[in-house]
Design a protein around this motif. Structure first.
Motif, PDB file in Angstrom:
ATOM      1  N   ARG A   1      48.499  -7.388 -22.232  1.00 41.44           N
ATOM      2  CA  ARG A   1      47.585  -8.531 -22.206  1.00 41.44           C
ATOM      3  C   ARG A   1      46.421  -8.195 -21.288  1.00 41.44           C
ATOM      4  NH1 ARG A   1      49.573 -12.548 -25.134  1.00 41.44           N
ATOM      5  NH2 ARG A   1      51.748 -13.142 -24.969  1.00 41.44           N
ATOM      6  N   LEU A   2      45.216  -8.239 -21.846  1.00 41.95           N
ATOM      7  CA  LEU A   2      44.005  -8.027 -21.058  1.00 41.95           C
ATOM      8  C   LEU A   2      43.094  -9.235 -21.229  1.00 41.95           C
ATOM      9  CD1 LEU A   2      43.068  -4.291 -21.784  1.00 41.95           C
ATOM     10  CD2 LEU A   2      44.057  -5.239 -19.698  1.00 41.95           C
ATOM     11  N   GLU A   3      42.572  -9.723 -20.122  1.00 39.70           N
ATOM     12  CA  GLU A   3      41.606 -10.814 -20.165  1.00 39.70           C
ATOM     13  C   GLU A   3      40.309 -10.298 -20.781  1.00 39.70           C
ATOM     14  OE1 GLU A   3      42.183 -13.985 -19.316  1.00 39.70           O
ATOM     15  OE2 GLU A   3      44.252 -13.424 -18.880  1.00 39.70           O
ATOM     16  N   ALA A   4      39.552 -11.185 -21.382  1.00 38.82           N
ATOM     17  CA  ALA A   4      38.279 -10.807 -21.982  1.00 38.82           C
ATOM     18  C   ALA A   4      37.374 -10.131 -20.958  1.00 38.82           C
ATOM     19  CB  ALA A   4      37.587 -12.037 -22.578  1.00 38.82           C
ATOM     20  N   SER A   5      37.417 -10.568 -19.717  1.00 39.75           N
ATOM     21  CA  SER A   5      36.563  -9.997 -18.675  1.00 39.75           C
ATOM     22  C   SER A   5      36.921  -8.547 -18.346  1.00 39.75           C
ATOM     23  CB  SER A   5      36.644 -10.847 -17.406  1.00 39.75           C
ATOM     24  OG  SER A   5      37.983 -10.877 -16.931  1.00 39.75           O
ATOM     25  N   ALA A   6      38.113  -8.090 -18.716  1.00 33.02           N
ATOM     26  CA  ALA A   6      38.537  -6.709 -18.460  1.00 33.02           C
ATOM     27  C   ALA A   6      38.057  -5.750 -19.550  1.00 33.02           C
ATOM     28  CB  ALA A   6      40.057  -6.641 -18.351  1.00 33.02           C
ATOM     29  N   LEU A   7      37.566  -6.283 -20.672  1.00 26.91           N
ATOM     30  CA  LEU A   7      37.156  -5.475 -21.822  1.00 26.91           C
ATOM     31  C   LEU A   7      35.634  -5.461 -21.945  1.00 26.91           C
ATOM     32  CD1 LEU A   7      39.916  -6.919 -24.074  1.00 26.91           C
ATOM     33  CD2 LEU A   7      39.653  -4.468 -23.638  1.00 26.91           C
ATOM     34  N   ALA A   8      35.029  -4.319 -21.662  1.00 20.96           N
ATOM     35  CA  ALA A   8      33.572  -4.187 -21.743  1.00 20.96           C
ATOM     36  C   ALA A   8      33.192  -3.555 -23.074  1.00 20.96           C
ATOM     37  CB  ALA A   8      33.062  -3.320 -20.602  1.00 20.96           C
ATOM     38  N   PRO A   9      32.185  -4.068 -23.762  1.00 20.84           N
ATOM     39  CA  PRO A   9      31.760  -3.461 -25.033  1.00 20.84           C
ATOM     40  C   PRO A   9      31.234  -2.046 -24.814  1.00 20.84           C
ATOM     41  CG  PRO A   9      30.743  -5.625 -24.721  1.00 20.84           C
ATOM     42  CD  PRO A   9      31.394  -5.258 -23.425  1.00 20.84           C
ATOM     43  N   LEU A  10      31.676  -1.119 -25.655  1.00 18.70           N
ATOM     44  CA  LEU A  10      31.169   0.254 -25.645  1.00 18.70           C
ATOM     45  C   LEU A  10      30.154   0.451 -26.773  1.00 18.70           C
ATOM     46  CD1 LEU A  10      31.340   3.123 -24.409  1.00 18.70           C
ATOM     47  CD2 LEU A  10      33.102   3.613 -26.115  1.00 18.70           C
ATOM     48  N   GLY A  11      30.385  -0.216 -27.902  1.00 20.25           N
ATOM     49  CA  GLY A  11      29.463  -0.103 -29.023  1.00 20.25           C
ATOM     50  C   GLY A  11      30.139  -0.439 -30.337  1.00 20.25           C
ATOM     51  N   ARG A  12      29.328  -0.392 -31.383  1.00 17.22           N
ATOM     52  CA  ARG A  12      29.813  -0.635 -32.746  1.00 17.22           C
ATOM     53  C   ARG A  12      29.502   0.610 -33.558  1.00 17.22           C
ATOM     54  NH1 ARG A  12      28.366  -5.866 -36.493  1.00 17.22           N
ATOM     55  NH2 ARG A  12      29.632  -5.239 -38.261  1.00 17.22           N
ATOM     56  N   PHE A  13      30.512   1.122 -34.254  1.00 15.92           N
ATOM     57  CA  PHE A  13      30.394   2.388 -34.955  1.00 15.92           C
ATOM     58  C   PHE A  13      31.000   2.282 -36.348  1.00 15.92           C
ATOM     59  CE2 PHE A  13      31.082   3.022 -30.417  1.00 15.92           C
ATOM     60  CZ  PHE A  13      29.915   3.683 -30.056  1.00 15.92           C
ATOM     61  N   ARG A  14      30.545   3.152 -37.226  1.00 13.24           N
ATOM     62  CA  ARG A  14      31.032   3.188 -38.612  1.00 13.24           C
ATOM     63  C   ARG A  14      31.444   4.619 -38.929  1.00 13.24           C
ATOM     64  NH1 ARG A  14      30.824   0.603 -43.500  1.00 13.24           N
ATOM     65  NH2 ARG A  14      29.982   1.811 -45.222  1.00 13.24           N
ATOM     66  N   ALA A  15      32.622   4.772 -39.566  1.00 14.66           N
ATOM     67  CA  ALA A  15      33.135   6.110 -39.887  1.00 14.66           C
ATOM     68  C   ALA A  15      34.156   5.993 -41.016  1.00 14.66           C
ATOM     69  CB  ALA A  15      33.799   6.732 -38.660  1.00 14.66           C
ATOM     70  N   PRO A  16      34.466   7.123 -41.665  1.00 13.31           N
ATOM     71  CA  PRO A  16      35.538   7.102 -42.658  1.00 13.31           C
ATOM     72  C   PRO A  16      36.866   6.718 -41.997  1.00 13.31           C
ATOM     73  CG  PRO A  16      34.274   9.143 -42.814  1.00 13.31           C
ATOM     74  CD  PRO A  16      33.838   8.443 -41.563  1.00 13.31           C
ATOM     75  N   ALA A  17      37.660   5.932 -42.699  1.00 12.59           N
ATOM     76  CA  ALA A  17      38.978   5.555 -42.183  1.00 12.59           C
ATOM     77  C   ALA A  17      39.879   6.786 -42.127  1.00 12.59           C
ATOM     78  CB  ALA A  17      39.602   4.479 -43.068  1.00 12.59           C
ATOM     79  N   ALA A  18      40.697   6.849 -41.110  1.00 12.51           N
ATOM     80  CA  ALA A  18      41.575   8.011 -40.917  1.00 12.51           C
ATOM     81  C   ALA A  18      42.732   8.044 -41.904  1.00 12.51           C
ATOM     82  CB  ALA A  18      42.119   8.015 -39.488  1.00 12.51           C
ATOM     83  N   ASN A  19      43.245   6.880 -42.273  1.00 14.18           N
ATOM     84  CA  ASN A  19      44.494   6.846 -43.040  1.00 14.18           C
ATOM     85  C   ASN A  19      44.392   6.190 -44.410  1.00 14.18           C
ATOM     86  OD1 ASN A  19      45.982   8.047 -40.887  1.00 14.18           O
ATOM     87  ND2 ASN A  19      45.974   6.072 -39.849  1.00 14.18           N
ATOM     88  N   GLU A  20      43.176   5.828 -44.826  1.00  9.44           N
ATOM     89  CA  GLU A  20      43.026   5.145 -46.111  1.00  9.44           C
ATOM     90  C   GLU A  20      41.893   5.789 -46.900  1.00  9.44           C
ATOM     91  OE1 GLU A  20      43.303   0.857 -46.000  1.00  9.44           O
ATOM     92  OE2 GLU A  20      44.006   0.973 -43.932  1.00  9.44           O
ATOM     93  N   ALA A  21      42.207   6.272 -48.091  1.00 10.55           N
ATOM     94  CA  ALA A  21      41.219   6.943 -48.936  1.00 10.55           C
ATOM     95  C   ALA A  21      40.133   5.971 -49.384  1.00 10.55           C
ATOM     96  CB  ALA A  21      41.910   7.546 -50.161  1.00 10.55           C
ATOM     97  N   ASP A  22      38.921   6.487 -49.580  1.00  7.74           N
ATOM     98  CA  ASP A  22      37.781   5.697 -50.066  1.00  7.74           C
ATOM     99  C   ASP A  22      37.543   4.439 -49.240  1.00  7.74           C
ATOM    100  OD1 ASP A  22      37.367   7.518 -52.201  1.00  7.74           O
ATOM    101  OD2 ASP A  22      38.945   6.520 -53.342  1.00  7.74           O
ATOM    102  N   THR A  23      37.750   4.554 -47.932  1.00  2.00           N
ATOM    103  CA  THR A  23      37.621   3.407 -47.043  1.00  2.00           C
ATOM    104  C   THR A  23      36.867   3.822 -45.792  1.00  2.00           C
ATOM    105  OG1 THR A  23      39.723   2.532 -47.861  1.00  2.00           O
ATOM    106  CG2 THR A  23      38.927   1.643 -45.777  1.00  2.00           C
ATOM    107  N   TRP A  24      36.016   2.927 -45.313  1.00  2.00           N
ATOM    108  CA  TRP A  24      35.303   3.125 -44.064  1.00  2.00           C
ATOM    109  C   TRP A  24      35.774   2.072 -43.075  1.00  2.00           C
ATOM    110  CZ3 TRP A  24      31.102   6.429 -42.731  1.00  2.00           C
ATOM    111  CH2 TRP A  24      30.799   7.372 -43.722  1.00  2.00           C
TER     112      TRP A  24
END
Length: 131
Positions: free
Chosen positions: A57-80
């Motif tokens: 359990r982490l409070e929202a204040s403990a989680l800092a945004p790093l960024g938003r990224f897009r990439a191919p999914a590791a475990n699902e074909a034809d999926t990002w």
């Protein structure tokens, strides 16, 4: 092409090692987190996933945004993945739960494993290094 909206966390221990996970029946190491449900914000989804996968359990204040990224999914074909990534310090040791089969640590300055998920390998590690 399918796109999955996910939220994941770069969880660092006191030695600045990055926590990686591997889901049951898969090969790729990735960040803890998972798919957002329709009514969830990225932060809410991440908090739910961290509880389910690591009993963390982490409070929202403990989680800092790093960024938003897009990439191919590791475990699902034809999926990002369209991923909101956060960073936090681990407050205590964790263990694999739910669908997780393995926890691993990525040590600073050490060679990266060959089986890193594309999101982590191609985007997140560079963003972390730039912090």
């Amino acid at each position: 092409m399918t796109t999955l909206n996910i939220a994941a966390a770069c969880l660092l221990d006191p030695q600045d090692r990055l926590l990686l996970v591997r889901k049951r029946g898969t090969h790729a190491l990735m960040l803890p987190g998972g798919k957002r449900e329709a009514d969830e914000s990225p932060l809410q989804a991440l908090q739910r996933e961290l509880w389910e996968e690591l009993q963390l359990r982490l409070e929202a204040s403990a989680l800092a945004p790093l960024g938003r990224f897009r990439a191919p999914a590791a475990n699902e074909a034809d999926t990002w993945v369209d991923a909101d990534i956060f960073i936090a310090r681990l407050p205590h040791a964790v263990e694999a739960a739910a669908e997780l089969e393995e926890l691993a640590w990525l040590e600073p300055g050490q060679p990266h494993p060959e089986n890193l998920a594309p999101l982590l390998r191609d985007h997140v590690l560079d963003a972390l290094a730039g912090r």
